[in-house]
Enzyme design. Structure first.
Site, PDB file in Angstrom:
ATOM      1  N   LYS A 265      90.963 -91.605 128.706  1.00 49.97           N
ATOM      2  CA  LYS A 265      89.976 -90.434 129.006  1.00 49.97           C
ATOM      3  C   LYS A 265      90.444 -89.702 130.255  1.00 49.97           C
ATOM      4  CE  LYS A 265      86.015 -91.869 126.512  1.00 49.97           C
ATOM      5  NZ  LYS A 265      85.892 -90.953 125.528  1.00 49.97           N
ATOM      6  N   ARG A 339      83.449 -96.592 116.016  1.00 44.85           N
ATOM      7  CA  ARG A 339      83.798 -96.877 114.757  1.00 44.85           C
ATOM      8  C   ARG A 339      84.607 -98.004 114.123  1.00 44.85           C
ATOM      9  NH1 ARG A 339      86.463 -90.871 113.931  1.00 44.85           N
ATOM     10  NH2 ARG A 339      85.292 -90.610 116.067  1.00 44.85           N
TER      11      ARG A 339
HETATM   12  N1  BES Z   1      81.970 -92.976 123.438  1.00 43.90           N
HETATM   13  C1  BES Z   1      82.905 -91.860 123.111  1.00 43.90           C
HETATM   14  C2  BES Z   1      81.869 -90.569 122.920  1.00 43.90           C
HETATM   15  C3  BES Z   1      81.281 -89.969 123.779  1.00 43.90           C
HETATM   16  C4  BES Z   1      81.929 -89.018 124.538  1.00 43.90           C
HETATM   17  C5  BES Z   1      79.945 -90.009 124.085  1.00 43.90           C
HETATM   18  C6  BES Z   1      81.740 -88.230 125.412  1.00 43.90           C
HETATM   19  C7  BES Z   1      79.319 -89.347 124.972  1.00 43.90           C
HETATM   20  C8  BES Z   1      80.220 -88.337 125.794  1.00 43.90           C
HETATM   21  C9  BES Z   1      83.594 -92.124 121.959  1.00 43.90           C
HETATM   22  O1  BES Z   1      84.124 -93.539 121.906  1.00 43.90           O
HETATM   23  C10 BES Z   1      84.911 -91.521 121.791  1.00 43.90           C
HETATM   24  O2  BES Z   1      85.608 -91.560 122.728  1.00 43.90           O
HETATM   25  N2  BES Z   1      84.974 -90.469 120.895  1.00 43.90           N
HETATM   26  C11 BES Z   1      86.084 -89.601 120.750  1.00 43.90           C
HETATM   27  C12 BES Z   1      86.493 -89.602 119.342  1.00 43.90           C
HETATM   28  C13 BES Z   1      87.886 -88.670 119.022  1.00 43.90           C
HETATM   29  C14 BES Z   1      88.976 -89.620 119.898  1.00 43.90           C
HETATM   30  C15 BES Z   1      87.961 -88.663 117.755  1.00 43.90           C
HETATM   31  C16 BES Z   1      85.538 -88.380 121.196  1.00 43.90           C
HETATM   32  O3  BES Z   1      84.507 -88.100 121.089  1.00 43.90           O
HETATM   33  O4  BES Z   1      86.140 -87.493 122.007  1.00 43.90           O
HETATM   34 MN    MN Z   2      85.959 -93.685 122.918  1.00 44.28          MN
END
Ligand code: BES
Ligand code: MN
Ligand code: ZN
Length: 504
Positions: A265, A339
């Site tokens: 990230k 997931r």
């Molecule tokens: N924990 C995150 C989701 C999230 C992101 C929650 C920002 C709250 C704020 C999750 O694990 C994630 O990183 N999801 C990705 C999925 C994507 C790679 C398909 C996302 O939402 O960017």
């Molecule tokens: Mn994630």
């Protein structure tokens, strides 16, 4: 914070000793000849106060009133929502004072039913919470005691007791969600769950890497393999119903920190990924509340807990893993890890032959884009279950919104290299995530709550909200069969070990 429910008349209210008397005023037609009512009526007439929700008027050492401070708080139409707004405003106004004892009067509300009483108590507890675990000095907690004044004790008591139980759960959820990742590792989370196991009708079992490997949870293990912290799979059981009764299973995403893994990230706001175990924290808090409320039903809680880290041993984009269900998964993005841990927990849930399974997860940024911080995303292929959850959200003011699950949304999850890919394109990201989970939830009634937007607040008010514990508790309490409710009344007092139940 301690709570007490007290039957009072307007005259006795004026004679009660306390640091601050908060009087909720609904509607502008205030009658009564006691000093508080007279003050309210005069202030409204003079245009110095109105009963609009959130409006305040304060007085110091007012004649005829024993309380040091009086705060008239407009409670609008007296609805649950207006009462919450009123209490929030009043508590915010008292924040900088030295008030230790508050008397909150619901005497002037048209219908102070159980939900109104709960809204008031929860808003008080909410305002009284301060995080201090990782401060060198504990935050000075001035507010010690809230006495809720009502005209009829019997009518308000059930709502009050429910609220106090809920508040204990909410506080636990906020506490664990707020803790930084180095103070809330999978191991520490499991220890917190074990502590809960000491409460009446609760049992907790914790599985480690060996047991999880034996179960074949290849997808969950894949996420955990990049971290120095060993994974934990936490199994909580609340046995309030008959032995043969099918349980409701709650599954909480327990990523104690989500760096994104190799699909790392960006640095900005990455700290907020300590909240990626918000689903797990909400399951812990819900069990805490169950221990207080002792409803006649069986509930299982499952928490797959691990960190998502980049490392020489971490999973790489393109890796294919085998889930506990036997389905193979191509991990195209290591940041779609939630997931991957949830799917194995869903398969594990099958062994309980559950009445319903609800997973709770800070799953997608896309859900934040879709619904913001107001409503959680609700996904379910089962209309009755979806309706129960939506109704619980409405009744607890912990709102959610149902999202679609059309099969076409799963098209993007197709791949040549495994049974399913863990991501689709950017479009409809919250829904494609739910479609992935749905593949593992074919054997029971299933719902998924995406709490990415609602579990915590960012910015100046950064902190865990405790959501969706109010929704989950209302949902579970509504699952109690009416006949069983009678049994509950007779067993609860026995099994609660005569613990004081009016303290929060
Ligand atoms: N924990 C995150 C989701 C999230 C992101 C929650 C920002 C709250 C704020 C999750 O694990 C994630 O990183 N999801 C990705 C999925 C994507 C790679 C398909 C996302 O939402 O960017
Ligand atoms: Mn994630
Ligand atoms: Zn995540």
């Amino acid at each position: 914070m301690d709570f007490e429910l007290k039957p009072l008349t307007p005259a006795r209210l004026c004679a009660e000793k306390c640091d601050a008397l908060i009087v909720l005023v609904a509607g502008d037609a205030v009658t009564g000849s006691d000093p508080v009512s007279v003050m309210a009526a005069m202030a409204i007439k003079a245009g110095d106060f109105e009963s609009k929700a959130g409006k305040l008027l304060s007085a110091y050492r007012a004649p005829g009133i024993t309380a040091t401070r009086v705060l008239l708080a407009g409670a609008g139409d007296g609805s649950q929502k207006s009462v919450r707004t009123a209490v929030q405003a009043a508590m915010a106004a008292l924040k900088t004072t030295n008030v230790r004892r508050v008397l909150l009067s619901l005497l002037a509300l048209p219908t102070p039913g159980p939900q109104i009483v709960r809204a008031a108590v929860v808003a008080c507890a909410d305002a009284g919470y301060t995080y201090s675990t990782t401060k060198s000095k504990p935050a000075e907690q001035k507010l010690q005691r809230v006495v809720v004044g009502v005209s009829a004790l019997a009518a308000s008591k059930p709502g009050f007791d429910k609220a106090v139980g809920l508040c204990k759960g909410l506080a636990l959820t906020r506490e664990w969600a707020n803790r930084p990742a180095n103070h809330a590792t999978p191991t520490l989370l499991a220890q917190a769950a074990k502590e809960l196991g000491k409460l009446p009708r609760l049992r907790v079992e914790v599985l480690g890497p060996k047991e999880v490997a034996k179960l074949g949870m290849g997808s969950f293990m894949a996420v955990a393999q990049g971290s120095e912290q060993p994974l934990r799979f936490i199994v909580l059981r609340y046995d309030g119903g008959a032995k043969a009764e099918a349980p409701v299973v709650l599954i909480g995403k327990g990523i104690t920190f989500d760096t994104g893994g190799i699909s790392i990230k960006p640095a900005a706001e990455m700290d907020e990924m300590k909240y990626d175990m918000g689903g797990a924290a909400s399951v812990l808090g819900t069990f805490r509340a169950l221990a207080e409320l002792q409803p006649a039903l069986n509930v299982v809680g499952l928490i797959p807990a691990c960190e998502n880290m980049p490392d020489g041993r971490a999973i790489k984009p393109g890796d294919v893993v085998t889930s506990m269900s036997g389905q193979t998964i191509e991990i195209l993005n290591t940041d779609a890890e939630g997931r991957l841990v949830l799917c194995d927990a869903l398969t594990y849930a099958e062994r309980f032959k559950p009445r319903a399974v609800v997973d709770i997860a800070t799953l997608t940024g896309a859900c934040v884009i879709a619904l913001g911080g107001v409503r959680s995303g609700l996904f379910s292929s089962n209309d009755a279950l979806a309706q129960s959850l939506a109704a619980a959200g409405d009744s607890s003011l912990d709102l959610c919104w149902r999202m679609p699950l059309d099969d076409e949304y799963a098209d993007g999850l197709k791949t040549h290299f495994a049974d399913v890919a863990n991501v689709a394109g950017r479009a409809g990201g919250a829904i494609t995530a739910a479609k992935f989970l749905q593949r593992f939830a074919g054997k029971f009634a299933w719902a998924h709550l995406d709490i990415a937007g609602t579990a915590w607040k960012s910015g100046a008010a950064k902190g865990a909200t405790g959501r969706p514990v109010p929704l989950l508790v209302d949902f579970l309490l509504a699952q109690v069969q009416p006949v069983k409710a009678v049994r509950k009344a007779s067993t609860a007092s026995r099994s609660a070990k005569a613990k004081p139940r009016s303290r929060a």
